[in-house]
Design a protein around this motif. Structure first.
Motif, PDB file in Angstrom:
ATOM      1  N   PRO A   4      39.892  50.833   3.766  1.00  0.00           N
ATOM      2  CA  PRO A   4      40.884  51.188   4.783  1.00  0.00           C
ATOM      3  C   PRO A   4      40.898  52.689   5.059  1.00  0.00           C
ATOM      4  CG  PRO A   4      41.837  49.741   3.154  1.00  0.00           C
ATOM      5  CD  PRO A   4      40.467  50.043   2.674  1.00  0.00           C
ATOM      6  N   THR A   5      40.549  53.496   4.044  1.00  0.00           N
ATOM      7  CA  THR A   5      40.573  54.951   4.243  1.00  0.00           C
ATOM      8  C   THR A   5      39.643  55.358   5.375  1.00  0.00           C
ATOM      9  OG1 THR A   5      40.768  54.989   1.845  1.00  0.00           O
ATOM     10  CG2 THR A   5      40.514  57.093   2.970  1.00  0.00           C
ATOM     11  N   HIS A   6      38.447  54.748   5.424  1.00  0.00           N
ATOM     12  CA  HIS A   6      37.519  55.054   6.509  1.00  0.00           C
ATOM     13  C   HIS A   6      38.183  54.833   7.861  1.00  0.00           C
ATOM     14  CE1 HIS A   6      34.413  54.230   3.333  1.00  0.00           C
ATOM     15  NE2 HIS A   6      33.924  55.317   3.897  1.00  0.00           N
ATOM     16  N   VAL A   7      38.776  53.653   8.006  1.00  0.00           N
ATOM     17  CA  VAL A   7      39.379  53.297   9.297  1.00  0.00           C
ATOM     18  C   VAL A   7      40.506  54.259   9.620  1.00  0.00           C
ATOM     19  CG1 VAL A   7      40.358  51.432  10.622  1.00  0.00           C
ATOM     20  CG2 VAL A   7      38.817  50.920   8.772  1.00  0.00           C
ATOM     21  N   MET A   8      41.263  54.648   8.579  1.00  0.00           N
ATOM     22  CA  MET A   8      42.399  55.530   8.832  1.00  0.00           C
ATOM     23  C   MET A   8      41.927  56.900   9.290  1.00  0.00           C
ATOM     24  SD  MET A   8      44.771  54.127   5.906  1.00  0.00           S
ATOM     25  CE  MET A   8      45.410  55.670   5.369  1.00  0.00           C
ATOM     26  N   ILE A   9      40.831  57.378   8.686  1.00  0.00           N
ATOM     27  CA  ILE A   9      40.310  58.680   9.127  1.00  0.00           C
ATOM     28  C   ILE A   9      39.894  58.595  10.593  1.00  0.00           C
ATOM     29  CG2 ILE A   9      38.460  60.362   8.801  1.00  0.00           C
ATOM     30  CD1 ILE A   9      38.590  59.664   5.817  1.00  0.00           C
ATOM     31  N   PHE A  10      39.216  57.511  10.931  1.00  0.00           N
ATOM     32  CA  PHE A  10      38.804  57.324  12.328  1.00  0.00           C
ATOM     33  C   PHE A  10      40.027  57.302  13.247  1.00  0.00           C
ATOM     34  CE2 PHE A  10      37.603  54.035  15.618  1.00  0.00           C
ATOM     35  CZ  PHE A  10      36.967  54.943  16.438  1.00  0.00           C
ATOM     36  N   LEU A  12      42.884  58.598  12.724  1.00  0.00           N
ATOM     37  CA  LEU A  12      43.485  59.942  12.791  1.00  0.00           C
ATOM     38  C   LEU A  12      42.756  60.799  13.811  1.00  0.00           C
ATOM     39  CD1 LEU A  12      44.281  60.971   9.138  1.00  0.00           C
ATOM     40  CD2 LEU A  12      45.846  60.716  11.034  1.00  0.00           C
ATOM     41  N   VAL A  13      41.426  60.713  13.788  1.00  0.00           N
ATOM     42  CA  VAL A  13      40.659  61.518  14.745  1.00  0.00           C
ATOM     43  C   VAL A  13      41.016  61.103  16.164  1.00  0.00           C
ATOM     44  CG1 VAL A  13      38.358  62.075  15.557  1.00  0.00           C
ATOM     45  CG2 VAL A  13      38.788  61.904  13.122  1.00  0.00           C
ATOM     46  N   LEU A  14      41.055  59.785  16.402  1.00  0.00           N
ATOM     47  CA  LEU A  14      41.422  59.305  17.745  1.00  0.00           C
ATOM     48  C   LEU A  14      42.800  59.813  18.126  1.00  0.00           C
ATOM     49  CD1 LEU A  14      40.324  55.606  18.239  1.00  0.00           C
ATOM     50  CD2 LEU A  14      39.194  57.697  18.904  1.00  0.00           C
ATOM     51  N   ASN A  45      45.306  51.272  12.760  1.00  0.00           N
ATOM     52  CA  ASN A  45      45.948  51.317  11.447  1.00  0.00           C
ATOM     53  C   ASN A  45      46.572  49.976  11.097  1.00  0.00           C
ATOM     54  OD1 ASN A  45      45.246  53.766  10.651  1.00  0.00           O
ATOM     55  ND2 ASN A  45      47.249  54.714  10.807  1.00  0.00           N
TER      56      ASN A  45
ATOM     57  N   PHE C   9      30.346  50.310  10.749  1.00  0.00           N
ATOM     58  CA  PHE C   9      31.592  51.004  11.055  1.00  0.00           C
ATOM     59  C   PHE C   9      31.316  52.442  11.441  1.00  0.00           C
ATOM     60  CE2 PHE C   9      34.796  53.964   9.551  1.00  0.00           C
ATOM     61  CZ  PHE C   9      35.875  53.582  10.328  1.00  0.00           C
ATOM     62  N   ALA C  13      32.380  54.068  14.827  1.00  0.00           N
ATOM     63  CA  ALA C  13      33.355  55.152  14.783  1.00  0.00           C
ATOM     64  C   ALA C  13      32.797  56.392  15.478  1.00  0.00           C
ATOM     65  CB  ALA C  13      33.712  55.471  13.329  1.00  0.00           C
ATOM     66  N   VAL C  17      34.572  58.159  18.607  1.00  0.00           N
ATOM     67  CA  VAL C  17      35.017  59.552  18.637  1.00  0.00           C
ATOM     68  C   VAL C  17      34.335  60.295  19.784  1.00  0.00           C
ATOM     69  CG1 VAL C  17      34.988  61.727  17.390  1.00  0.00           C
ATOM     70  CG2 VAL C  17      35.585  59.624  16.211  1.00  0.00           C
ATOM     71  N   ALA C  20      36.037  59.364  22.918  1.00  0.00           N
ATOM     72  CA  ALA C  20      37.375  59.955  23.037  1.00  0.00           C
ATOM     73  C   ALA C  20      37.277  61.422  23.428  1.00  0.00           C
ATOM     74  CB  ALA C  20      38.115  59.791  21.715  1.00  0.00           C
ATOM     75  N   ALA C 105      47.495  65.752  12.875  1.00  0.00           N
ATOM     76  CA  ALA C 105      46.578  64.779  12.295  1.00  0.00           C
ATOM     77  C   ALA C 105      46.443  65.014  10.796  1.00  0.00           C
ATOM     78  CB  ALA C 105      45.218  64.861  12.979  1.00  0.00           C
ATOM     79  N   PHE C 112      48.921  59.679   4.730  1.00  0.00           N
ATOM     80  CA  PHE C 112      48.243  58.381   4.685  1.00  0.00           C
ATOM     81  C   PHE C 112      47.382  58.254   3.445  1.00  0.00           C
ATOM     82  CE2 PHE C 112      47.863  57.235   9.454  1.00  0.00           C
ATOM     83  CZ  PHE C 112      49.182  56.871   9.435  1.00  0.00           C
ATOM     84  N   LEU C 113      46.516  59.279   3.287  1.00  0.00           N
ATOM     85  CA  LEU C 113      45.468  59.132   2.283  1.00  0.00           C
ATOM     86  C   LEU C 113      46.059  59.127   0.899  1.00  0.00           C
ATOM     87  CD1 LEU C 113      42.704  61.286   3.920  1.00  0.00           C
ATOM     88  CD2 LEU C 113      43.119  58.838   4.060  1.00  0.00           C
ATOM     89  N   ALA C 116      46.961  55.619   0.488  1.00  0.00           N
ATOM     90  CA  ALA C 116      46.008  54.664   1.044  1.00  0.00           C
ATOM     91  C   ALA C 116      45.933  53.424   0.177  1.00  0.00           C
ATOM     92  CB  ALA C 116      44.629  55.299   1.138  1.00  0.00           C
ATOM     93  N   PRO C 117      46.048  52.250   0.788  1.00  0.00           N
ATOM     94  CA  PRO C 117      46.003  51.029  -0.015  1.00  0.00           C
ATOM     95  C   PRO C 117      44.569  50.692  -0.391  1.00  0.00           C
ATOM     96  CG  PRO C 117      46.234  50.484   2.292  1.00  0.00           C
ATOM     97  CD  PRO C 117      46.166  51.980   2.223  1.00  0.00           C
TER      98      PRO C 117
END
Lengths: 100, 160, 171, 379
Positions: A4-10, A12-14, A45, C9, C13, C17, C20, C105, C112-113, C116-117
């Motif tokens: 999930p951390t990967h997705v969250m970083i992505f 965040l960037v968005l 998220n 992924f 991603a 990015v 975006a 951010a 978040f981190l 992070a779950p």
């Protein structure tokens, strides 16, 4: 392994790019599009969390977000067209009727 | 001009789209009809006797030499000015005969006035032939002198 | 599937990015919209990686198929940007906004981190018996009231949009 | 790992290549059939020159299109002008991934590729690239993307005809997507799945095509006729075909969105249009007409006879039979498509919009409710 951390970083960037777009662009259409970007970051998220704790509820919530975004865009663009008709511009700086 | 009101459709016709189906039935019937078109280069159209193709020159066995007497009437009456005639004394008998006869197909409108006005007997020297394939590769090829007007190069028939 | 999900992924991603960033920086609104479509697509692809197939399809159907076409329509309807006109706020404004966005951010990211779950269970449970079936079951079992509310919201926004965009009387 | 690689990478690649190849061939001959059929209906002969009765005409057309000069208007947005035919083409091809062409799968035994001495394990090859659980939704989502191609083609050409054509097409496609979706809902309810393979299997189980679904046991009450009608009208409008071909109304807009296109790019747009037609016909056949099930399906006796009319070929015979029946249905649906074009004059724009919003959408909603009601009564 995808975490999930990967997705969250992505996401965040968005989110950051979206906020930057909202703050800097003058064209109100692009501002609206940046808002969509922010909504998408939030959705990502939701889905990531729903994936991490296997639970479908996060996806359902993301579905609601998409619905609300659709409504928001419809009304937002209608307002934009009305503004354009009245002021013949889509430049956000020209819409300061409330300014003293 | 009169305004024609469309008749109100009955409920039955509106509900089951009867008129649309009727239209489709018409096209369906036509599907099986014999085609009315002709496959042009393969099949040639039937030409009727009075058809006016491009003008050409002709001679007649009763008249010795060239039939045309270079009277210039065709050239004068031609609305497009596409005929040029020059005469010379006849080789047999009295009078004139054509020495140069140039016809510009590029300008000819196939009106047939030259044939009508032609005074020669027993047949007009210039006549409307049944040839109708005028396409050439060069514009120059449309300028025809006497030799070509008598003996036209037959158009190469496009088969297949 | 699990071995390839991380490289896939990363690819999506990166595309997202890129889209975006291009979207925010293009001067021609049509190009912006196109890059946004690219981003939306990569987000949909990531939804598939996260076992949210139905959501991915909805994302394409609603966002790419509906909302972005609407955007393009409006871009066509309004006046194209005048060549000399400033499309950005001033340089200091841009710097400040960039800083603000980065700080925001980072703050969110830090929060978040930290929490992070870790993957708590087997995510493929989300696909058992069909993702669409699961979503719809949850939707109509637990969220029937929000569902109806959203439908009313959409109806209201539809009527509102028509009322706003109509020419002439009213407004 | 190697076996997985072949099963999940090599086989789909081959399937995709086969589908694209066959579909492009189908498009070529669909164009010929269209020209021929419309010619017959107009008491003409149609193309006659290239090959016997014009049978090689498509090849000549393709060669001509590929060799033509590619003209780009000076004021065009070059990049968008270049990618919009591609954007049109990709969704049209991508939709074929979920279409089941026949029910039986092929068994390919283990074999060795001679020169490289590569052992290929035994495989099961299906006639579909992917049997998605959300196949029908995938189809709806992907096919809704084609509108970008049209809109961007019109915009990037920088020409008023293109622009008008593309705006019309965008409005038309968005409007008709709603009845298209609504007409499918009843089929989803009847089948209980969104997978296209599952839908055909559900029809097999039910013992009849969904078109002939007779609720309450009344033999001649077939509410799915309304569904078929709705879907078909919406699909004709969605693919911008006559009588709803407003985006390319040649008498008003030159050629609509592809006015400024020529050569390869035009060929792509043309191809995408016909691919979408074939796709619409395939979906009609799968949803309403029983997909690969024989035409005689549901008639006792005949059903078994025609279910596999090549029994000496075993499993392959059944597969080929399935292909044949699906192809027959698609051919008939496409013929009706062209028949419509030969019959009806073009709609006016406001008529088109009022038909879509005031008639088809309410009809679609009513259809869903009626089907639901019948299903409830039936229990």
């Amino acid at each position: 392994m995808l975490t999930p951390t990967h997705v969250m970083i992505f996401s965040l960037v968005l989110f950051g790019v979206g906020v930057f777009g909202v703050l800097t662009r003058r064209n109100i259409i692009i501002v609206l599009m940046s808002l969509e970007l922010i909504l998408n970051a939030a959705n990502l998220n939701f889905v990531a969390f729903s994936w991490a704790h296997p639970s479908i509820h996060g996806q359902v919530f993301a579905l609601f977000v998409i619905c609300v975004a659709a409504g928001e865009v419809a009304v937002g663009l209608a307002i934009l067209i009305t503004l354009f008709r009245n002021r013949n511009s889509v430049n956000i700086d020209e819409f300061h009727l409330m300014k003293g | 001009m009169s305004v024609v009101q469309r008749p109100e459709l009955s409920l039955w016709k509106r509900l089951f789209l009867v008129e649309l189906l009727q239209g489709m039935a018409v096209t369906f019937r036509h599907w099986w009809r014999k085609p009315t078109t002709e496959q042009y280069p393969k099949e040639r159209p039937k030409i009727l006797p009075r058809f006016r193709g491009i003008p050409k020159l002709q001679d007649h066995p009763d008249v010795e030499g060239i039939l045309c007497i270079a009277c210039n009437q065709c050239s004068i009456i031609c609305p497009d000015d596409c005929i040029t005639v020059l005469g010379e004394p006849r080789t047999v008998g009295k009078g004139k005969q054509a020495k140069v006869f140039i016809l510009d197909y590029e300008r000819c409108c196939l009106c047939g006035l030259c044939e009508e006005v032609c005074p020669t007997t027993p047949v007009p020297a210039i006549f409307m032939s049944h040839e109708y394939e005028l396409a050439r590769y060069k514009r120059v090829d449309l300028m025809n002198d006497m030799k070509e007007l008598y003996e036209p190069q037959p158009t190469k028939e496009y088969l297949k | 599937m699990t071995e390839v999900s991380l490289p896939l992924f990363l690819v999506f991603a990166a595309v997202g990015v890129f889209g975006a960033v291009m979207m925010v920086t293009r001067t021609q609104p049509v190009h912006s919209a196109l890059y946004l479509v690219l981003t939306l697509f990569s987000v949909a692809a990531i939804y598939v990686l996260l076992h949210a197939e139905f959501l991915a399809v909805v994302q394409i159907l609603v966002y790419a198929g509906g909302i972005m076409v609407l955007f393009l329509f409006v871009i066509f309807l309004v006046r194209p940007p005048v060549p000399g006109e400033a499309r950005w706020h001033g340089g200091r404004h841009v710097l400040l906004s960039a800083g603000l966005a980065v700080i925001l951010a980072c703050a969110l990211g830090w929060h978040f981190l930290e929490s992070a779950p870790a993957a708590a269970g087997n995510p493929s449970a989300l696909l058992e018996g069909g993702n669409m079936e699961q979503v719809s079951m949850t939707l109509f079992r637990y969220y029937i009231l929000p569902f109806e509310t959203v439908s009313i919201l959409l109806l209201v926004s539809m009527i509102g949009a028509i009322a706003l965009a109509r020419k002439g009387e009213g407004v | 790992m190697k076996e997985q690689l072949i099963q999940y990478l090599a086989v789909p690649m081959l399937q995709i290549a086969a589908i694209i190849g066959v579909m492009l061939l189908c498009v070529m001959y669909l164009v010929l059939w269209e020209r021929k059929l419309i010619a017959f209906m107009q008491v003409r002969m149609g193309p006659m020159r290239v090959g016997y009765h014009g049978l090689l005409q498509p090849i000549a057309d393709v060669v001509k299109l590929l060799l033509k000069e590619d003209v780009v208007p000076k004021a065009a947005d070059r990049w968008v002008h270049l990618i919009s035919p591609i954007i049109l083409m990709i969704p049209a091809l991508a939709c074929f991934a979920v279409i089941p062409f026949t029910g039986t799968s092929f068994e390919v035994g283990a074999f060795t590729i001679p020169l490289v001495n590569y052992d290929v394990p035994a495989l099961t090859v299906t006639s579909w690239v992917a049997d998605l659980n959300i196949g029908l939704l995938y189809f709806l989502a992907i096919s809704s993307l084609g509108v970008y191609g049209l809109v961007l083609a019109g915009w990037s050409s920088n020409s008023k005809y293109s622009m008008l054509g593309s705006l019309r097409s965008a409005a038309q496609m968005i409007s008709y997507e709603v009845p298209l979706g609504l007409s499918i809902v009843a089929i989803l309810m009847l089948s209980g799945t969104a997978s296209l393979v599952g839908i055909v299997e559900a029809q097999q189980e039910a013992g009849h095509w969904w078109l002939f679904w007779a609720p309450l046991g009344v033999p001649l009450l077939w509410p799915q006729f309304i569904g078929l009608f709705l879907y078909f009208v919406a699909a004709v409008a969605e693919t911008n075909r006559a009588p709803f071909d407003l985006p390319e109304a040649e008498t008003e807009l030159v050629a609509g969105f592809h006015t400024e296109y020529s050569g390869m790019k035009f060929a792509f747009m043309f191809l995408a249009e016909y691919l979408n037609m074939i796709l619409a016909a395939l979906i009609v056949s799968v949803l309403f007409l029983g997909g690969w099930l024989p035409v005689t399906f549901g008639i006792p006796g005949l059903s078994e006879l025609f279910g596999n009319f090549l029994p000496f070929l075993g499993g392959a015979g059944a597969a080929i039979t399935g292909f044949f029946w699906l192809a027959l249905k698609v051919f008939l649906v496409l013929t009706v498509y062209l028949w419509l074009r030969a019959t009806f004059p073009r709609y006016r724009y406001d008529q088109l919009m009022s038909l879509g919003w005031k008639w088809l959408i309410p009809m679609g909603l009513a259809h869903v409710m009626v089907t639901a009601l019948f299903m409830l009564l039936r229990g």
